[in-house]
Design a protein around this motif. Structure first.
Motif, PDB file in Angstrom:
ATOM      1  N   TYR A 129      63.550   9.388  31.573  1.00 22.48           N
ATOM      2  CA  TYR A 129      62.104   9.580  31.444  1.00 22.48           C
ATOM      3  C   TYR A 129      61.481   8.482  30.585  1.00 22.48           C
ATOM      4  O   TYR A 129      60.418   7.930  30.937  1.00 22.48           O
ATOM      5  N   LEU A 130      62.120   8.173  29.474  1.00 19.76           N
ATOM      6  CA  LEU A 130      61.589   7.136  28.591  1.00 19.76           C
ATOM      7  C   LEU A 130      61.622   5.757  29.260  1.00 19.76           C
ATOM      8  O   LEU A 130      60.713   4.944  29.061  1.00 19.76           O
ATOM      9  N   ILE A 131      62.654   5.488  30.038  1.00 14.15           N
ATOM     10  CA  ILE A 131      62.714   4.233  30.803  1.00 14.15           C
ATOM     11  C   ILE A 131      61.532   4.166  31.767  1.00 14.15           C
ATOM     12  O   ILE A 131      60.869   3.139  31.912  1.00 14.15           O
ATOM     13  N   LEU A 132      61.246   5.306  32.425  1.00 12.06           N
ATOM     14  CA  LEU A 132      60.129   5.390  33.365  1.00 12.06           C
ATOM     15  C   LEU A 132      58.790   5.174  32.664  1.00 12.06           C
ATOM     16  O   LEU A 132      57.843   4.642  33.265  1.00 12.06           O
ATOM     17  N   LYS A 133      58.706   5.569  31.394  1.00  9.61           N
ATOM     18  CA  LYS A 133      57.465   5.387  30.628  1.00  9.61           C
ATOM     19  C   LYS A 133      57.317   3.973  30.078  1.00  9.61           C
ATOM     20  O   LYS A 133      56.347   3.667  29.386  1.00  9.61           O
ATOM     21  N   GLY A 134      58.296   3.114  30.368  1.00 10.54           N
ATOM     22  CA  GLY A 134      58.174   1.716  29.969  1.00 10.54           C
ATOM     23  C   GLY A 134      58.830   1.359  28.652  1.00 10.54           C
ATOM     24  O   GLY A 134      58.672   0.233  28.160  1.00 10.54           O
ATOM     25  N   VAL A 135      59.578   2.301  28.055  1.00 12.96           N
ATOM     26  CA  VAL A 135      60.297   1.986  26.818  1.00 12.96           C
ATOM     27  C   VAL A 135      61.466   1.066  27.165  1.00 12.96           C
ATOM     28  O   VAL A 135      62.157   1.287  28.168  1.00 12.96           O
ATOM     29  N   SER A 136      61.700   0.057  26.363  1.00 16.01           N
ATOM     30  CA  SER A 136      62.778  -0.894  26.657  1.00 16.01           C
ATOM     31  C   SER A 136      64.142  -0.207  26.560  1.00 16.01           C
ATOM     32  O   SER A 136      64.317   0.728  25.769  1.00 16.01           O
ATOM     33  N   PRO A 137      65.123  -0.636  27.370  1.00 11.81           N
ATOM     34  CA  PRO A 137      66.461  -0.029  27.328  1.00 11.81           C
ATOM     35  C   PRO A 137      67.091  -0.038  25.939  1.00 11.81           C
ATOM     36  O   PRO A 137      67.750   0.932  25.548  1.00 11.81           O
ATOM     37  N   ASP A 138      66.891  -1.119  25.177  1.00  9.96           N
ATOM     38  CA  ASP A 138      67.446  -1.184  23.819  1.00  9.96           C
ATOM     39  C   ASP A 138      66.839  -0.113  22.922  1.00  9.96           C
ATOM     40  O   ASP A 138      67.541   0.531  22.138  1.00  9.96           O
ATOM     41  N   ASN A 139      65.510   0.076  23.042  1.00  9.83           N
ATOM     42  CA  ASN A 139      64.851   1.088  22.217  1.00  9.83           C
ATOM     43  C   ASN A 139      65.274   2.495  22.611  1.00  9.83           C
ATOM     44  O   ASN A 139      65.438   3.368  21.759  1.00  9.83           O
ATOM     45  N   VAL A 140      65.451   2.733  23.915  1.00 12.04           N
ATOM     46  CA  VAL A 140      65.925   4.048  24.366  1.00 12.04           C
ATOM     47  C   VAL A 140      67.314   4.315  23.807  1.00 12.04           C
ATOM     48  O   VAL A 140      67.605   5.402  23.298  1.00 12.04           O
ATOM     49  N   ALA A 141      68.190   3.314  23.905  1.00 18.68           N
ATOM     50  CA  ALA A 141      69.558   3.466  23.388  1.00 18.68           C
ATOM     51  C   ALA A 141      69.551   3.734  21.892  1.00 18.68           C
ATOM     52  O   ALA A 141      70.311   4.576  21.396  1.00 18.68           O
ATOM     53  N   PHE A 142      68.686   3.029  21.177  1.00 20.11           N
ATOM     54  CA  PHE A 142      68.662   3.198  19.712  1.00 20.11           C
ATOM     55  C   PHE A 142      68.036   4.533  19.318  1.00 20.11           C
ATOM     56  O   PHE A 142      68.632   5.291  18.544  1.00 20.11           O
ATOM     57  N   TYR A 143      66.841   4.819  19.844  1.00 22.62           N
ATOM     58  CA  TYR A 143      66.124   6.015  19.387  1.00 22.62           C
ATOM     59  C   TYR A 143      66.798   7.310  19.846  1.00 22.62           C
ATOM     60  O   TYR A 143      66.915   8.260  19.069  1.00 22.62           O
ATOM     61  N   VAL A 144      67.235   7.373  21.090  1.00 16.85           N
ATOM     62  CA  VAL A 144      67.864   8.606  21.582  1.00 16.85           C
ATOM     63  C   VAL A 144      69.335   8.660  21.191  1.00 16.85           C
ATOM     64  O   VAL A 144      69.822   9.685  20.711  1.00 16.85           O
ATOM     65  N   GLY A 145      70.051   7.536  21.388  1.00 15.88           N
ATOM     66  CA  GLY A 145      71.487   7.536  21.131  1.00 15.88           C
ATOM     67  C   GLY A 145      71.860   7.505  19.669  1.00 15.88           C
ATOM     68  O   GLY A 145      72.708   8.280  19.212  1.00 15.88           O
ATOM     69  N   VAL A 146      71.232   6.619  18.920  1.00 13.01           N
ATOM     70  CA  VAL A 146      71.594   6.453  17.504  1.00 13.01           C
ATOM     71  C   VAL A 146      70.757   7.365  16.608  1.00 13.01           C
ATOM     72  O   VAL A 146      71.286   8.231  15.903  1.00 13.01           O
ATOM     73  N   TYR A 147      69.428   7.185  16.663  1.00 12.88           N
ATOM     74  CA  TYR A 147      68.541   8.006  15.838  1.00 12.88           C
ATOM     75  C   TYR A 147      68.683   9.493  16.189  1.00 12.88           C
ATOM     76  O   TYR A 147      68.743  10.353  15.295  1.00 12.88           O
ATOM     77  N   GLY A 148      68.770   9.802  17.492  1.00 10.56           N
ATOM     78  CA  GLY A 148      68.916  11.193  17.925  1.00 10.56           C
ATOM     79  C   GLY A 148      70.187  11.831  17.400  1.00 10.56           C
ATOM     80  O   GLY A 148      70.198  13.011  17.037  1.00 10.56           O
ATOM     81  N   SER A 149      71.283  11.057  17.357  1.00  7.44           N
ATOM     82  CA  SER A 149      72.555  11.585  16.839  1.00  7.44           C
ATOM     83  C   SER A 149      72.457  11.878  15.343  1.00  7.44           C
ATOM     84  O   SER A 149      73.009  12.874  14.854  1.00  7.44           O
ATOM     85  N   ILE A 150      71.746  11.021  14.623  1.00  3.63           N
ATOM     86  CA  ILE A 150      71.555  11.239  13.177  1.00  3.63           C
ATOM     87  C   ILE A 150      70.728  12.502  12.933  1.00  3.63           C
ATOM     88  O   ILE A 150      71.048  13.325  12.061  1.00  3.63           O
ATOM     89  N   ILE A 151      69.657  12.667  13.731  1.00  3.59           N
ATOM     90  CA  ILE A 151      68.845  13.882  13.626  1.00  3.59           C
ATOM     91  C   ILE A 151      69.692  15.117  13.928  1.00  3.59           C
ATOM     92  O   ILE A 151      69.607  16.137  13.240  1.00  3.59           O
ATOM     93  N   GLY A 152      70.525  15.026  14.954  1.00  2.55           N
ATOM     94  CA  GLY A 152      71.400  16.133  15.307  1.00  2.55           C
ATOM     95  C   GLY A 152      72.349  16.496  14.184  1.00  2.55           C
ATOM     96  O   GLY A 152      72.619  17.675  13.935  1.00  2.55           O
ATOM     97  N   PHE A 153      72.843  15.476  13.490  1.00  4.94           N
ATOM     98  CA  PHE A 153      73.756  15.703  12.366  1.00  4.94           C
ATOM     99  C   PHE A 153      73.077  16.534  11.281  1.00  4.94           C
ATOM    100  O   PHE A 153      73.629  17.533  10.803  1.00  4.94           O
ATOM    101  N   PHE A 154      71.854  16.157  10.895  1.00  3.93           N
ATOM    102  CA  PHE A 154      71.142  16.880   9.841  1.00  3.93           C
ATOM    103  C   PHE A 154      70.624  18.234  10.333  1.00  3.93           C
ATOM    104  O   PHE A 154      70.540  19.195   9.556  1.00  3.93           O
TER     105      PHE A 154
END
Length: 392
Positions: free
Chosen positions: A237-262
């Motif tokens: 969905y975020l790719i479809l909204k024009g978010v760059s692949p790097d930002n999707v990977a970082f915000y959902v994959g990295v940042y999202g995992s950190i949020i999940g941890f807390f």
């Protein structure tokens, strides 16, 4: 905590993270890649079928119990299965996604089967290595290794794909899996084997004869499934909204995992203050807020950096909250006389409905759009809340 215990936990953490990260890449990284490559949402949903081996995981212990090595039984099984795991990952690197997408799907399903298989001897080895008093601490380290795997599989490997392409990404994964085997060298295994009770038809049926089991089967099957579908399609969905692949990977994959941890810590605090029925309803409302936030962004066509951060934060927290309360209940509904079988049945149902939900979400998006999918998932969560309030 003594140094030896810390060492053992780190070694097992390395193994768990290395083995799980490619599987997470298949489940949560491939949807983004398929969207980037222009594949239909139905196919993105179909790729969730790579999780099907988890549905029959309880059957995988049979060959390990039957073919016994006199020394280092579980370590040898881990080595043999992991080598096969790495070979399959390496092989996938040479298959073109654009030209042979269904062959890639079958190859990834086979690789996921092997990834699920290796979890059996690894868990058995940890039972042998850790004493009863050490297992609580070992469990917390294992949970932490899952977040490391999520960072790798849902974030770092996607960044590799964006910059190093398909082939190099899978080669790196296969090397990582092989390198992790060196951790086994520092783990000592005694020669005692662990005999699991065989899964019988009678034991399976008896689980469904428990008092008030029907409402729990409903919750187990549908509580997590709808927010899980949202999480699967968040990256596409975020790719479809024009978010760059790097930002999707970082915000959902990295940042999202950190949020999940807390969020896991928050879930444990909430769990001590409210009844389980109240927590089920409370966390389900968080799911609704998450889904309706995505619907409003799509309906009003207002997407911004703040909206990105907001929906990723909410989605990651929702996934963690929902999985935490469900896994807590799974333990409650695992009878002392048949914990392994009961846990396996519930895990299988949980995995199966999550996969089906993602496939249905993909079909809805393909035939309609994201707005309809978001509304469908929100309505389904409302139904789940009503059933819990009325009958649980």
């Amino acid at each position: 905590m003594n140094t030896q215990l810390i060492k053992k936990n780190i070694l097992f953490g390395i193994l768990h993270a290395a083995f799980l990260s490619p599987f997470i890449f298949f489940m949560l990284g491939m949807p983004m890649i398929l969207q980037m490559e222009g594949f239909d949402s139905k196919l993105i949903g179909m790729f969730q079928m790579v999780g099907l081996p988890a549905v029959i995981k309880f059957l995988f212990s049979v060959p390990i119990d039957k073919f016994i090595f006199e020394k280092n039984h579980y370590k040898k099984w881990i080595i043999f299965i992991t080598i096969l795991y790495a070979i399959l990952l390496f092989t996938i690197s040479f298959v073109s996604l654009q030209d042979n997408v269904y062959i890639v799907l079958l190859a990834i399903m086979l690789t996921s089967l092997v990834a699920t298989f290796v979890d059996i001897p690894l868990n058995a080895l940890s039972i042998k290595v850790f004493t009863k008093e050490e297992r609580i601490i070992a469990g917390s380290y294992k949970s932490s290794s899952f977040f490391v795997a999520a960072l790798l599989g849902g974030g770092v490997f996607l960044l590799f794909y964006n910059h190093l392409a398909w082939q190099n990404t899978f080669i790196i994964m296969s090397i990582l899996v092989l390198i992790s085997l060196f951790a086994l060298y520092f783990i000592e295994e005694n020669n005692k084997t662990i005999k699991e009770e065989p899964v019988s038809f009678k034991a399976l049926i008896s689980f469904f004869k428990q008092k008030n089991i029907g409402i729990w089967i409903f919750i187990l099957s549908f509580y997590f499934a709808f927010i899980s579908a949202i999480w699967v399609f968040l990256k596409p969905y975020l790719i479809l909204k024009g978010v760059s692949p790097d930002n999707v990977a970082f915000y959902v994959g990295v940042y999202g995992s950190i949020i999940g941890f807390f969020a896991g810590f928050i879930a444990s605090i909430v769990g001590k203050k409210f009844s389980k029925k109240s927590i089920l309803i409370l966390f389900a409302f968080v799911n609704i807020i998450t889904i309706l936030s995505l619907f409003s962004i799509e309906y009003f066509e207002h997407f911004s950096y703040f909206a990105l951060l907001f929906v990723v934060t909410l989605s990651a927290a929702s996934i963690t909250f929902s999985s935490a309360i469900i896994f807590s209940h799974i333990m409650d509904y695992s009878r002392s006389s048949s914990k392994a079988v009961d846990y396996a049945i519930q895990s299988s149902l949980f995995s199966l409905t999550r996969i089906i939900s993602a496939v249905i979400a993909g079909i809805i998006i393909s035939n309609f759009d994201y707005k309809v999918m978001f509304l469908f998932e929100a309505a389904a969560v409302v139904l789940v809340i009503f059933v819990i309030y009325k009958y649980y």
